[in-house]
Scaffold this motif. Structure first.
Motif, PDB file in Angstrom:
ATOM      1  N   LEU A  17     -20.673  -2.314  -7.294  1.00 15.00           N
ATOM      2  CA  LEU A  17     -21.493  -2.490  -6.090  1.00 15.00           C
ATOM      3  C   LEU A  17     -21.585  -3.957  -5.704  1.00 15.00           C
ATOM      4  CD1 LEU A  17     -23.300  -1.353  -3.877  1.00 15.00           C
ATOM      5  CD2 LEU A  17     -25.215  -1.454  -5.504  1.00 15.00           C
ATOM      6  N   THR A  18     -21.760  -4.835  -6.677  1.00 10.36           N
ATOM      7  CA  THR A  18     -21.872  -6.267  -6.394  1.00 10.36           C
ATOM      8  C   THR A  18     -20.586  -6.822  -5.792  1.00 10.36           C
ATOM      9  OG1 THR A  18     -23.454  -6.529  -8.200  1.00 10.36           O
ATOM     10  CG2 THR A  18     -22.351  -8.526  -7.428  1.00 10.36           C
ATOM     11  N   ARG A  19     -19.441  -6.428  -6.335  1.00 14.56           N
ATOM     12  CA  ARG A  19     -18.165  -6.885  -5.777  1.00 14.56           C
ATOM     13  C   ARG A  19     -17.986  -6.401  -4.346  1.00 14.56           C
ATOM     14  NH1 ARG A  19     -15.814  -5.456 -11.118  1.00 14.56           N
ATOM     15  NH2 ARG A  19     -15.353  -3.468 -10.129  1.00 14.56           N
ATOM     16  N   TYR A  20     -18.339  -5.127  -4.099  1.00 14.81           N
ATOM     17  CA  TYR A  20     -18.235  -4.590  -2.739  1.00 14.81           C
ATOM     18  C   TYR A  20     -19.133  -5.375  -1.784  1.00 14.81           C
ATOM     19  CZ  TYR A  20     -19.598  -1.915   1.289  1.00 14.81           C
ATOM     20  OH  TYR A  20     -19.921  -1.567   2.576  1.00 14.81           O
ATOM     21  N   ARG A  21     -20.383  -5.585  -2.184  1.00 13.50           N
ATOM     22  CA  ARG A  21     -21.330  -6.292  -1.316  1.00 13.50           C
ATOM     23  C   ARG A  21     -20.846  -7.701  -1.011  1.00 13.50           C
ATOM     24  NH1 ARG A  21     -27.335  -6.165  -2.846  1.00 13.50           N
ATOM     25  NH2 ARG A  21     -27.431  -6.671  -0.648  1.00 13.50           N
ATOM     26  N   THR A  22     -20.347  -8.407  -2.018  1.00 10.79           N
ATOM     27  CA  THR A  22     -19.849  -9.773  -1.819  1.00 10.79           C
ATOM     28  C   THR A  22     -18.714  -9.788  -0.804  1.00 10.79           C
ATOM     29  OG1 THR A  22     -20.484 -10.371  -4.069  1.00 10.79           O
ATOM     30  CG2 THR A  22     -18.838 -11.771  -2.984  1.00 10.79           C
ATOM     31  N   MET A  23     -17.749  -8.893  -0.979  1.00  7.60           N
ATOM     32  CA  MET A  23     -16.614  -8.877  -0.059  1.00  7.60           C
ATOM     33  C   MET A  23     -17.019  -8.385   1.328  1.00  7.60           C
ATOM     34  SD  MET A  23     -14.246 -10.423  -1.386  1.00  7.60           S
ATOM     35  CE  MET A  23     -13.239 -10.227   0.052  1.00  7.60           C
ATOM     36  N   TYR A  67     -11.344  -6.436   0.413  1.00 10.24           N
ATOM     37  CA  TYR A  67     -12.480  -5.596   0.795  1.00 10.24           C
ATOM     38  C   TYR A  67     -12.095  -4.118   0.773  1.00 10.24           C
ATOM     39  CZ  TYR A  67     -15.750  -3.193   3.908  1.00 10.24           C
ATOM     40  OH  TYR A  67     -16.629  -2.295   4.442  1.00 10.24           O
ATOM     41  N   LEU A  68     -10.929  -3.789   1.322  1.00  5.81           N
ATOM     42  CA  LEU A  68     -10.474  -2.395   1.341  1.00  5.81           C
ATOM     43  C   LEU A  68     -10.370  -1.825  -0.072  1.00  5.81           C
ATOM     44  CD1 LEU A  68      -7.656  -2.451   4.054  1.00  5.81           C
ATOM     45  CD2 LEU A  68      -9.925  -1.422   4.255  1.00  5.81           C
ATOM     46  N   VAL A  69      -9.784  -2.589  -0.969  1.00  5.82           N
ATOM     47  CA  VAL A  69      -9.621  -2.129  -2.353  1.00  5.82           C
ATOM     48  C   VAL A  69     -10.985  -1.897  -3.004  1.00  5.82           C
ATOM     49  CG1 VAL A  69      -8.804  -2.821  -4.647  1.00  5.82           C
ATOM     50  CG2 VAL A  69      -7.355  -3.185  -2.646  1.00  5.82           C
ATOM     51  N   LEU A  70     -11.904  -2.848  -2.838  1.00  4.56           N
ATOM     52  CA  LEU A  70     -13.212  -2.734  -3.476  1.00  4.56           C
ATOM     53  C   LEU A  70     -14.063  -1.629  -2.837  1.00  4.56           C
ATOM     54  CD1 LEU A  70     -13.991  -6.501  -4.062  1.00  4.56           C
ATOM     55  CD2 LEU A  70     -13.121  -4.816  -5.695  1.00  4.56           C
ATOM     56  N   ALA A  71     -13.987  -1.487  -1.524  1.00  2.83           N
ATOM     57  CA  ALA A  71     -14.728  -0.412  -0.848  1.00  2.83           C
ATOM     58  C   ALA A  71     -14.168   0.951  -1.249  1.00  2.83           C
ATOM     59  CB  ALA A  71     -14.668  -0.598   0.670  1.00  2.83           C
ATOM     60  N   PHE A  72     -12.855   1.054  -1.353  1.00  6.98           N
ATOM     61  CA  PHE A  72     -12.235   2.307  -1.787  1.00  6.98           C
ATOM     62  C   PHE A  72     -12.649   2.641  -3.218  1.00  6.98           C
ATOM     63  CE2 PHE A  72      -8.838   4.902  -3.545  1.00  6.98           C
ATOM     64  CZ  PHE A  72      -8.755   5.905  -2.599  1.00  6.98           C
ATOM     65  N   ASP A  73     -12.665   1.633  -4.079  1.00  9.09           N
ATOM     66  CA  ASP A  73     -13.097   1.830  -5.468  1.00  9.09           C
ATOM     67  C   ASP A  73     -14.529   2.344  -5.517  1.00  9.09           C
ATOM     68  OD1 ASP A  73     -12.943   1.642  -8.328  1.00  9.09           O
ATOM     69  OD2 ASP A  73     -13.996  -0.284  -8.223  1.00  9.09           O
ATOM     70  N   LEU A  74     -15.417   1.716  -4.772  1.00  6.12           N
ATOM     71  CA  LEU A  74     -16.810   2.150  -4.736  1.00  6.12           C
ATOM     72  C   LEU A  74     -16.922   3.561  -4.166  1.00  6.12           C
ATOM     73  CD1 LEU A  74     -19.839   1.470  -5.101  1.00  6.12           C
ATOM     74  CD2 LEU A  74     -19.795   0.604  -2.756  1.00  6.12           C
ATOM     75  N   GLY A  75     -16.210   3.827  -3.084  1.00  9.17           N
ATOM     76  CA  GLY A  75     -16.283   5.138  -2.450  1.00  9.17           C
ATOM     77  C   GLY A  75     -15.776   6.269  -3.335  1.00  9.17           C
ATOM     78  N   THR A  76     -14.724   6.026  -4.077  1.00 14.33           N
ATOM     79  CA  THR A  76     -14.219   7.078  -4.964  1.00 14.33           C
ATOM     80  C   THR A  76     -15.159   7.301  -6.142  1.00 14.33           C
ATOM     81  OG1 THR A  76     -12.796   5.465  -6.086  1.00 14.33           O
ATOM     82  CG2 THR A  76     -11.791   6.788  -4.351  1.00 14.33           C
ATOM     83  N   LYS A  77     -15.754   6.236  -6.652  1.00 14.90           N
ATOM     84  CA  LYS A  77     -16.709   6.394  -7.754  1.00 14.90           C
ATOM     85  C   LYS A  77     -17.999   7.062  -7.286  1.00 14.90           C
ATOM     86  CE  LYS A  77     -14.751   2.901 -10.632  1.00 14.90           C
ATOM     87  NZ  LYS A  77     -14.750   1.565 -11.152  1.00 14.90           N
ATOM     88  N   ALA A  78     -18.386   6.818  -6.025  1.00 16.97           N
ATOM     89  CA  ALA A  78     -19.587   7.453  -5.468  1.00 16.97           C
ATOM     90  C   ALA A  78     -19.285   8.846  -4.918  1.00 16.97           C
ATOM     91  CB  ALA A  78     -20.175   6.575  -4.372  1.00 16.97           C
ATOM     92  N   LYS A  79     -18.000   9.218  -4.911  1.00 17.01           N
ATOM     93  CA  LYS A  79     -17.548  10.536  -4.438  1.00 17.01           C
ATOM     94  C   LYS A  79     -17.933  10.800  -2.979  1.00 17.01           C
ATOM     95  CE  LYS A  79     -17.561  12.745  -8.977  1.00 17.01           C
ATOM     96  NZ  LYS A  79     -17.237  11.802  -9.843  1.00 17.01           N
TER      97      LYS A  79
END
Length: 121
Positions: A17-23, A67-79
């Motif tokens: 979440l922190t990485r996503y927010r930063t980017m 940003y795309l990579v980190l948002a995708f990572d967060l989105g897949t983990k959050a389902k």
């Protein structure tokens, strides 16, 4: 589950979440600067704006990929469903949208990060 391991897992989730927010913030600020540079270059005809626009455009382009990579990572983990994921991914292309989307995502995901891991059977 071993208590030390649970802390590590929760820390890893928080870091996603922190990485996503930063980017999200970096991407949003660069997009606003790019928009201002384009306005200065084309609408106002400011001579030094061309170099600024080029530099900020390149930086935004490369960091938007991160940003795309980190948002995708967060989105897949959050389902997230595909529509929601697409909106979060596209938010980095609309000036100021990423700030509103980031705030909503953070409010939604933060309780999931703080929630304890379910016990394994």
């Amino acid at each position: 589950m071993h208590p030390k391991r649970a802390v590590t897992l929760d820390g890893m989730k928080q870091s996603v979440l922190t990485r996503y927010r930063t980017m999200a913030y970096v991407t949003g600020v660069l997009l606003i600067l790019l928009t201002l540079g384009v306005i200065a270059k084309y609408a106002l005809g400011i001579s030094g704006a061309a170099g600024f626009t080029t530099a900020v455009g390149i930086a935004h382009g490369w960091l938007y990929v991160v940003y795309l990579v980190l948002a995708f990572d967060l989105g897949t983990k959050a389902k997230w469903p595909i529509g929601r994921l697409a909106w979060v991914l596209l938010a980095g292309t609309i000036p100021t949208a990423v700030f509103f989307v980031e705030r909503r995502v953070s409010r939604e995901v933060a309780p999931l990060v703080a929630a304890p891991e379910p016990a394994s059977a």
